[in-house]
Enzyme design. Structure first.
Site, PDB file in Angstrom:
ATOM      1  N   TYR A 124      10.805  24.262  -2.700  1.00 24.82           N
ATOM      2  CA  TYR A 124      10.086  23.027  -3.031  1.00 24.82           C
ATOM      3  C   TYR A 124      10.551  21.858  -2.164  1.00 24.82           C
ATOM      4  O   TYR A 124       9.771  20.933  -1.909  1.00 24.82           O
ATOM      5  CB  TYR A 124      10.157  22.738  -4.535  1.00 24.82           C
TER       6      TYR A 124
ATOM      7  N   HIS B  62      -1.814  21.799 -11.835  1.00 23.98           N
ATOM      8  CA  HIS B  62      -0.628  22.598 -11.483  1.00 23.98           C
ATOM      9  C   HIS B  62       0.595  21.719 -11.218  1.00 23.98           C
ATOM     10  O   HIS B  62       1.564  22.182 -10.619  1.00 23.98           O
ATOM     11  CB  HIS B  62      -0.929  23.482 -10.260  1.00 23.98           C
TER      12      HIS B  62
ATOM     13  N   ALA C 266     -14.296  21.249   4.429  1.00 25.17           N
ATOM     14  CA  ALA C 266     -14.455  20.101   3.529  1.00 25.17           C
ATOM     15  C   ALA C 266     -14.475  18.782   4.307  1.00 25.17           C
ATOM     16  O   ALA C 266     -15.280  17.897   4.022  1.00 25.17           O
ATOM     17  CB  ALA C 266     -13.314  20.086   2.512  1.00 25.17           C
TER      18      ALA C 266
HETATM   19  P1  OAD Z   1      -6.094  29.563  -1.768  1.00 25.30           P
HETATM   20  O1  OAD Z   1      -5.076  29.504  -0.699  1.00 25.30           O
HETATM   21  O2  OAD Z   1      -6.167  30.765  -2.618  1.00 25.30           O
HETATM   22  O3  OAD Z   1      -7.546  29.380  -1.141  1.00 25.30           O
HETATM   23  C1  OAD Z   1      -7.812  28.360  -0.213  1.00 25.30           C
HETATM   24  C2  OAD Z   1      -9.289  28.343   0.076  1.00 25.30           C
HETATM   25  O4  OAD Z   1      -9.525  27.243   0.937  1.00 25.30           O
HETATM   26  C3  OAD Z   1      -9.801  29.595   0.799  1.00 25.30           C
HETATM   27  O5  OAD Z   1     -10.881  30.142   0.083  1.00 25.30           O
HETATM   28  C4  OAD Z   1     -10.274  29.066   2.154  1.00 25.30           C
HETATM   29  O6  OAD Z   1     -11.483  29.678   2.575  1.00 25.30           O
HETATM   30  C5  OAD Z   1     -10.515  27.603   1.859  1.00 25.30           C
HETATM   31  N1  OAD Z   1     -10.394  26.703   3.006  1.00 25.30           N
HETATM   32  C6  OAD Z   1      -9.642  26.859   4.118  1.00 25.30           C
HETATM   33  N2  OAD Z   1      -9.815  25.808   4.957  1.00 25.30           N
HETATM   34  C7  OAD Z   1     -10.694  24.978   4.350  1.00 25.30           C
HETATM   35  C8  OAD Z   1     -11.289  23.729   4.702  1.00 25.30           C
HETATM   36  N3  OAD Z   1     -11.014  23.113   5.846  1.00 25.30           N
HETATM   37  N4  OAD Z   1     -12.153  23.168   3.833  1.00 25.30           N
HETATM   38  C9  OAD Z   1     -12.447  23.775   2.655  1.00 25.30           C
HETATM   39  N5  OAD Z   1     -11.931  24.953   2.271  1.00 25.30           N
HETATM   40  C10 OAD Z   1     -11.058  25.545   3.104  1.00 25.30           C
HETATM   41  O7  OAD Z   1      -5.891  28.229  -2.627  1.00 25.30           O
HETATM   42  P2  OAD Z   1      -6.249  27.903  -4.136  1.00 25.30           P
HETATM   43  O8  OAD Z   1      -7.501  28.609  -4.555  1.00 25.30           O
HETATM   44  O9  OAD Z   1      -6.171  26.447  -4.293  1.00 25.30           O
HETATM   45  O10 OAD Z   1      -1.032  27.888  -7.842  1.00 25.30           O
HETATM   46  O11 OAD Z   1      -5.031  28.578  -4.874  1.00 25.30           O
HETATM   47  C11 OAD Z   1      -4.955  28.443  -6.255  1.00 25.30           C
HETATM   48  C12 OAD Z   1      -3.538  28.486  -6.703  1.00 25.30           C
HETATM   49  O12 OAD Z   1      -2.888  29.662  -6.183  1.00 25.30           O
HETATM   50  C13 OAD Z   1      -2.649  27.378  -6.182  1.00 25.30           C
HETATM   51  O13 OAD Z   1      -2.828  26.164  -6.868  1.00 25.30           O
HETATM   52  C14 OAD Z   1      -1.287  27.938  -6.427  1.00 25.30           C
HETATM   53  C15 OAD Z   1      -1.489  29.371  -5.954  1.00 25.30           C
HETATM   54  O14 OAD Z   1      -0.793  30.308  -6.646  1.00 25.30           O
HETATM   55  C16 OAD Z   1       0.188  27.565  -8.272  1.00 25.30           C
HETATM   56  O15 OAD Z   1       1.084  27.242  -7.527  1.00 25.30           O
HETATM   57  C17 OAD Z   1       0.346  27.617  -9.764  1.00 25.30           C
END
Ligand code: OAD
Length: 241
Positions: free
Chosen positions: A59, A112, A230
């Protein structure tokens, strides 16, 4: 372009993808933040009990990475949308960085937790601002009560924060937009089904949209997926009454 009418209430869920263009690596993208760490070794209650030094090292690294990052046009577009919609926008993020706030968003719900906050694992002292880093061999931070100070983040196996408030907003929204989230981590992955589903008290189904460069795992639940970054799509996307 999304035409947001005066009667609309908008729920936006952001994930790691919204911060990708600010240089913060996503979780499930190639390479990046997690590359030297297995998530169960650094982001779970078990990991904390086994090796709190390693958890704080992880962290601390993330605090340094987030402290150097700047909001991108995607964050700025959502801050401008809040400025227009006020409490008709509910912005919920899975991200622990503070880039929404740095862009000017004032009402961000961090389901989170927040990277720059810590809390005592023993007493009921509320979470507090903490920008410090605690790399080994420095001593672990302690509370006045003698308990250990831990990051104020939700680990695997823990319950996300603000869930009641989030489901109230999901019940009320007429437009649901998920941005930059892979749609695999619960409960956020099911928000779209709730907003679009038949279970909402006294409401029809919300229109549901996804924004990101690739379809999420839960893409079938969305009315429409807009494929793109985005930071490129969001700045010209919203037309508000
Ligand atoms: P992920 O890393 O699973 O997914 C990220 C998403 O962002 C992917 O689907 C990419 O296609 C997309 N992406 C990449 N570049 C991008 C851009 N420029 N604009 C828009 N989208 C883009 O992340 P999360 O779904 O947020 O939890 O992950 C969820 C949770 O998993 C996190 O909060 C964390 C992790 O475990 C905890 O820490 C509790």
């Amino acid at each position: 372009m999304f035409h947001i009418l005066a009667a609309d209430r908008v729920f936006i869920l952001t994930g790691a993808g919204i911060s990708a263009e600010s240089g913060i690596p996503t979780f499930r993208g190639a390479g990046g933040l997690w590359r030297n760490y297995r998530s169960e070794e650094v982001a779970s209650p078990h990991a904390w009990r086994r090796d709190p030094h390693l958890v704080w090292e992880f962290y601390s690294m993330r605090r340094r990475a987030a402290a150097e990052a700047k909001p991108n046009p995607g964050h700025l577009a959502l801050a401008a949308l809040e400025h227009t919609l006020h409490d008709r926008l509910f912005l919920c993020t899975q991200n622990v960085d503070n880039l929404h706030e740095n862009a000017g968003s004032r009402r961000v719900v961090h389901m989170h937790g927040e990277l720059f906050k810590s809390r005592c694992e023993d007493c009921d002292r509320p979470p507090f601002d903490d920008p410090n880093t605690y790399d080994p061999p420095a001593a672990l931070p302690k509370c006045d009560c003698g308990g250990q100070i831990r990051p104020h983040v939700c680990w695997f196996g823990e319950v996300p924060y603000h869930v009641d408030e989030i489901f109230r907003a999901l019940n009320e929204c007429t437009i649901y937009i998920a941005i930059g989230t892979s749609g695999v981590v619960e409960p956020a992955a099911s928000f779209v089904a709730h907003a679009h589903g038949p279970d909402r008290p006294g409401q029809g189904r919300a229109q549901t949209f996804y924004i990101g460069p690739e379809e999420p795992a839960n893409s079938a639940a969305f009315t429409k997926c807009l494929l793109g970054k985005a930071g490129q799509l969001l700045p010209n996307l919203f037309l508000c009454d």
